[in-house]
Design an enzyme around this catalytic site. Structure first.
Site, PDB file in Angstrom:
ATOM      1  N   ASN A 215       5.415  79.421 -28.638  1.00 43.35           N
ATOM      2  CA  ASN A 215       5.366  79.783 -30.164  1.00 43.35           C
ATOM      3  C   ASN A 215       6.471  80.910 -30.615  1.00 43.35           C
ATOM      4  O   ASN A 215       7.049  81.396 -29.531  1.00 43.35           O
ATOM      5  CB  ASN A 215       3.839  80.043 -30.433  1.00 43.35           C
ATOM      6  CG  ASN A 215       3.371  81.205 -29.832  1.00 43.35           C
ATOM      7  OD1 ASN A 215       3.837  82.604 -29.922  1.00 43.35           O
ATOM      8  ND2 ASN A 215       2.374  81.144 -28.896  1.00 43.35           N
ATOM      9  N   ARG A 216       6.309  81.425 -31.801  1.00 37.26           N
ATOM     10  CA  ARG A 216       7.394  82.392 -32.066  1.00 37.26           C
ATOM     11  C   ARG A 216       7.120  83.647 -31.944  1.00 37.26           C
ATOM     12  O   ARG A 216       7.550  84.546 -32.652  1.00 37.26           O
ATOM     13  CB  ARG A 216       7.599  82.095 -33.698  1.00 37.26           C
ATOM     14  CG  ARG A 216       8.281  80.564 -33.679  1.00 37.26           C
ATOM     15  CD  ARG A 216       8.581  80.308 -35.302  1.00 37.26           C
ATOM     16  NE  ARG A 216       9.211  81.265 -36.057  1.00 37.26           N
ATOM     17  CZ  ARG A 216       9.445  81.267 -37.379  1.00 37.26           C
ATOM     18  NH1 ARG A 216       8.469  80.366 -38.207  1.00 37.26           N
ATOM     19  NH2 ARG A 216       9.926  82.214 -37.944  1.00 37.26           N
TER      20      ARG A 216
END
Ligand code: CTP
Length: 411
Positions: A215-216
């Site tokens: 994820n970011r």
């Protein structure tokens, strides 16, 4: 830049004692002067064996002295400490720690430490045996008990062929910590004697040896929380998932990749912690099987189906299964409103579901917070309180989170 008590440029005393890491203090000095601080360097006589007085004088723009007999008419052994807004000693040797702990004053630096009433940061550097010796440990405990911020040394290469704990943290990180301490301006830090755990970053769930689901999350908010807690005197364990940022000074960094590893390390550290802040973004799902070999592309153009299973919910587990009574547990929630409710309705439901004491709620409708140096949030409390934190740096939000945690320790 913080403003001094007198409204002038903040006065920083940079003490340097006699260790090989004295050369790193030149870089710290450069950062302090270039950011507009009025810096007086006070080296010990041994420090001058490593880096000479002309270097300190040229970089600080002021003459330097090590003894109390230079410029006696200006009473420097009293004046320098009294007028300081911050004293930083880097490196602090075992000998300097011992003298400071026992109030000895046989040179200008130790006199300055006795007369200073401002925040004091000591960054020790020495061989592992010296750091771990019970005499040094007792001196560090005494100093921390008095409100001095003692920066835990880093692990790594020492002088000669040795490696271990005892390295001076990177000057850039000592500078960041010193700036946090100066900005707060309190001589007795409110997290002194507390152990805290912070998780940061985003976990990776492997499909095969080279591919993962991720994820970011950049880790910036978790690192800001760890740095802020260290500046407030806490002993900090930072469980870091796939973050590329430099280690904050004085913080124990434990590196993990997957949610399962993150869970194990957080649960282990939480056993003796006064507060746990889950700023990490753990993946909620992982592939049911991890292929040992790289998954090959099929000739017929088909793509493999990925079957997922749920990961443990770490925040829920540590909130419901508290190993240490009175510990404060904090979660983060990146929310977007939907047709079941607005951001705060969903966040209140999440706070109750997770069972934590505080939930820091970000509205991420625009995807804005990821990797950004700024953040804004509402901190919801299980006791019904809500604190709005206006748009500002992640460091500023970190301090509001710790304010809320400290307020709950006091109850
Ligand atoms: N969290 C956790 N373990 C997980 C997932 C999330 O400890 N497996 C923590 C995060 O670190 C964060 C908080 O839970 O502090 C909220 O994360 P979020 O992703 O918003 O929660 P979810 O449980 O995934 O909620 P949702 O039902 O909205 O997916």
């Amino acid at each position: 830049m913080a403003v001094s008590r007198t409204g002038e440029r903040p006065r920083v005393v940079l003490g340097v004692s006699g260790g090989i890491a004295a050369y790193k203090a030149c870089e710290l000095l450069r950062r302090l002067t270039e950011s507009g601080h009025d810096v007086t360097v006070v080296p010990t006589a041994s420090a001058l064996e490593f880096v000479g007085a002309p270097t300190w004088a040229a970089l600080s723009g002021k003459p330097v002295a090590t003894d109390v007999w230079t410029d006696v008419h200006e009473v420097p052994h009293v004046r320098i400490g009294q007028s300081a807004d911050l004293v930083v000693v880097a490196p602090a040797t075992a000998d300097l720690l011992a003298k400071a702990a026992h109030g000895l004053a046989d040179d200008l630096l130790t006199n300055t430490l006795l007369t200073a009433r401002c925040p004091v940061v000591l960054a020790p550097a020495m061989h592992t045996e010296m750091w771990e010796h019970p005499a040094t440990a007792a001196n560090v405990e005494t100093l921390c008990g008095r409100g001095v911020v003692v920066v835990e040394p880093a692990e790594g290469r020492l002088t000669g062929k040795d490696t271990g704990k005892g390295r001076l943290p990177e000057p850039a990180e000592i500078f960041e910590l010193a700036m946090e301490v100066l900005a707060r301006g309190v001589a007795v830090p409110d997290l002194a004697g507390r152990r805290v755990v912070v998780s940061a970053g985003g976990t990776r769930e492997y499909l095969d040896p080279v591919r993962f689901l991720g994820n970011r999350s950049s880790g910036l908010q978790g690192y800001a929380l760890a740095r802020a807690a260290a500046a407030r005197g806490a002993e900090v364990t930072l469980v870091s998932a796939n973050v590329t940022l430099p280690d904050p000074a004085g913080v124990k960094v434990v590196r993990v990749e997957t949610t399962a590893q993150l869970r194990d390390e957080v649960v282990l550290a939480a056993g003796s912690a006064d507060a746990v802040v889950m700023a990490a973004a753990p993946a909620d799902f992982r592939p049911t099987t991890v292929s040992e070999a790289k998954i090959k592309k099929a000739d017929d153009g088909s793509a493999p189906a990925i079957e997922l299973e749920q990961n443990p919910d770490i925040l829920k587990e540590i909130s419901h299964d508290r190993q240490r009574p009175g510990a404060v547990v904090v979660g983060f929630a990146a929310e977007t409103g939907d047709d079941t409710g607005d951001v705060l309705d969903l966040a209140r439901a999440k706070l109750a579901r997770k069972g934590c004491d505080l939930l820091v709620v970000n509205d991420v409708s625009g995807g804005a917070v990821f990797g950004s140096p700024d953040n804004e949030a509402v901190i919801l409390a299980a006791d019904g309180a809500a604190v709005e934190v206006p748009h500002g740096t992640k460091g500023a939000l970190a301090h509001v989170v710790w304010d809320q945690v400290v307020a709950r320790f006091a109850r």
